[in-house]
Design an enzyme around this catalytic site. Structure first.
Site, PDB file in Angstrom:
ATOM      1  N   LYS A  98       0.820  -1.215   0.000  1.00 14.18           N
ATOM      2  CA  LYS A  98       0.000   0.000   0.000  1.00 14.18           C
ATOM      3  C   LYS A  98       0.852   1.263   0.000  1.00 14.18           C
ATOM      4  CE  LYS A  98      -4.188  -2.070   1.617  1.00 14.18           C
ATOM      5  NZ  LYS A  98      -4.711  -2.727   2.800  1.00 14.18           N
TER       6      LYS A  98
ATOM      7  N   LYS B 234      -6.888 -13.324 -13.052  1.00 13.83           N
ATOM      8  CA  LYS B 234      -7.807 -13.167 -11.939  1.00 13.83           C
ATOM      9  C   LYS B 234      -8.929 -12.195 -12.256  1.00 13.83           C
ATOM     10  CE  LYS B 234      -7.744 -12.390  -7.022  1.00 13.83           C
ATOM     11  NZ  LYS B 234      -7.752 -11.220  -6.258  1.00 13.83           N
TER      12      LYS B 234
ATOM     13  N   LYS C 178     -12.216  -6.385  -9.585  1.00 11.10           N
ATOM     14  CA  LYS C 178     -12.812  -5.090  -9.894  1.00 11.10           C
ATOM     15  C   LYS C 178     -11.795  -4.078 -10.369  1.00 11.10           C
ATOM     16  CE  LYS C 178     -14.716  -4.974  -5.616  1.00 11.10           C
ATOM     17  NZ  LYS C 178     -15.694  -5.874  -5.063  1.00 11.10           N
TER      18      LYS C 178
END
Ligand code: TRP
Length: 351
Positions: free
Chosen positions: A131, A214, A217
């Site tokens: 992140k 995969k 979204k």
């Protein structure tokens, strides 16, 4: 809801005390619409678990604050995820479904666990490192302590099993570390060690339509088929799915993009249909257009009842509010007990 449900729930609570029924906790990120990958990768397992175990499924809206959504987006996303999970068959009469922020007990346990979570181990966490690499402008303390909040979610119900994918394995390992540390510190076998559990089966990884491994979204547009997609949208997405020029030899091994198409087909089509296209491929008579047409129709048929339920539930504020309220009540019962006991072990006095 009805009496039978209260009866089933309290029986499971009693069985759980004797270890006859396992306690299952899983958090669902509130990032909007679900896709087929979510369904076959996670929800299908939840549906099986809720038939047997004491299940808590919650929408992780505290967690979602690390990325600073607007109040309107946050609210809409939580509601949408809730509607979609219910539409898939997560049953509030069998499972406890709640919204994380309806349970401030979680925030208290998180605070208490934070006192024994060390900077070094949090900084070493792979998801944190990823992140900060992706969002160097937003390295907040919530991101750093994300695994502690997740541990609080799990430990607050003293979970045995946590149905999650491989990407959450490290967080679960940290949960066990925090649980053991707490147990040692207060000389108690208080928290069980939660383990990842997916019905003894490897989770199916659902590939995307754009040739990527995969369905997700955040991948390219058109990669994922949403449970709320209309038949027209599904047809369009599937017809654009990546393929190649076709087999060059009889019985050749399928390249990954083609294998992916077959994997998708196996989730929604009959065995005969899959075998039919497999034969066509192996005998070099394959026309991908036909396969995609069939795949789209089978996806539409699979999604149809779920989508109808989504549209219906989305309008039913009264029912949704009832589910949320009931879920919060049931979750509070379990969480309140844990936090009360933890406070006592720590040494907070009741005055
Ligand atoms: N971190 C999980 C994810 O990204 C979501 C989550 C939050 C969770 N709390 C949890 C999962 C507790 C299982 C148990 O998918």
């Amino acid at each position: 809801m009805n009496d039978l449900f209260i009866y089933t729930a309290s029986i499971r609570n009693i069985l759980a005390i004797f270890g006859l029924v396992k306690t299952v906790v899983s958090g669902i990120r509130s990032t909007g619409n679900l896709h087929l990958g979510n369904y076959f990768g996670a929800i299908k397992n939840f549906l099986r678990m809720q038939e047997q175990e004491r299940c808590f499924f919650f929408i992780a809206d505290y967690h979602s604050l690390t990325t600073h959504p607007t109040p309107a987006d946050l609210h809409a996303n939580v509601r949408q995820v809730l509607v979609e999970y219910l539409a898939c068959g997560i049953d509030p009469e069998k499972s406890t479904i709640y919204i994380q922020s309806d349970l401030p007990e979680t925030a208290e346990l998180y605070l208490l666990l934070n006192m024994n979570a060390y900077m070094g181990e949090l900084e070493r966490c792979t998801s944190f490192k990823e992140k900060i690499r992706k969002h160097p402008g937003n390295i907040n303390a919530g991101l750093l302590t994300y695994p502690v909040l997740m541990a609080a979610d799990i430990l607050i119900h003293k979970a045995d099993y946590v149905p999650v994918g491989k990407d959450q394995e490290q967080h679960l390992e940290m949960t066990r570390t925090f649980a053991n540390r707490f147990n040692r510190m207060y000389n108690q076998e208080y928290f069980p060690e939660p383990v990842a559990y997916n019905f003894g089966t490897e989770l199916v990884k659902i590939p995307g339509l754009d040739g990527s491994g995969k369905m997700g979204k955040s991948e390219a547009e058109g990669n994922a088929v949403m449970l709320a997609d209309s038949p027209e949208v599904i047809r369009k997405k599937v017809m654009k799915a990546m393929t190649d020029e076709g087999p060059k030899e009889i019985n050749q091994q399928k390249p990954e993009v083609i294998e992916n198409l077959f994997t998708l087909m196996k989730t929604v089509s009959t065995e005969e249909t899959v075998a039919h296209f497999d034969d066509l491929y192996n005998s070099m008579k394959m026309r991908y257009g036909d396969m995609k047409k069939q795949l789209a129709e089978d996806m539409i048929a699979f999604i149809y009842p779920i989508r109808e339920r989504i549209l219906e539930l989305a309008k039913d504020d009264i029912y949704i509010n009832k589910v949320v309220k009931k879920g919060a009540e049931k979750a509070k019962e379990s969480a309140g007990k844990t936090v009360g006991e933890v406070r006592e072990m720590i040494g907070f006095r009741k005055f």
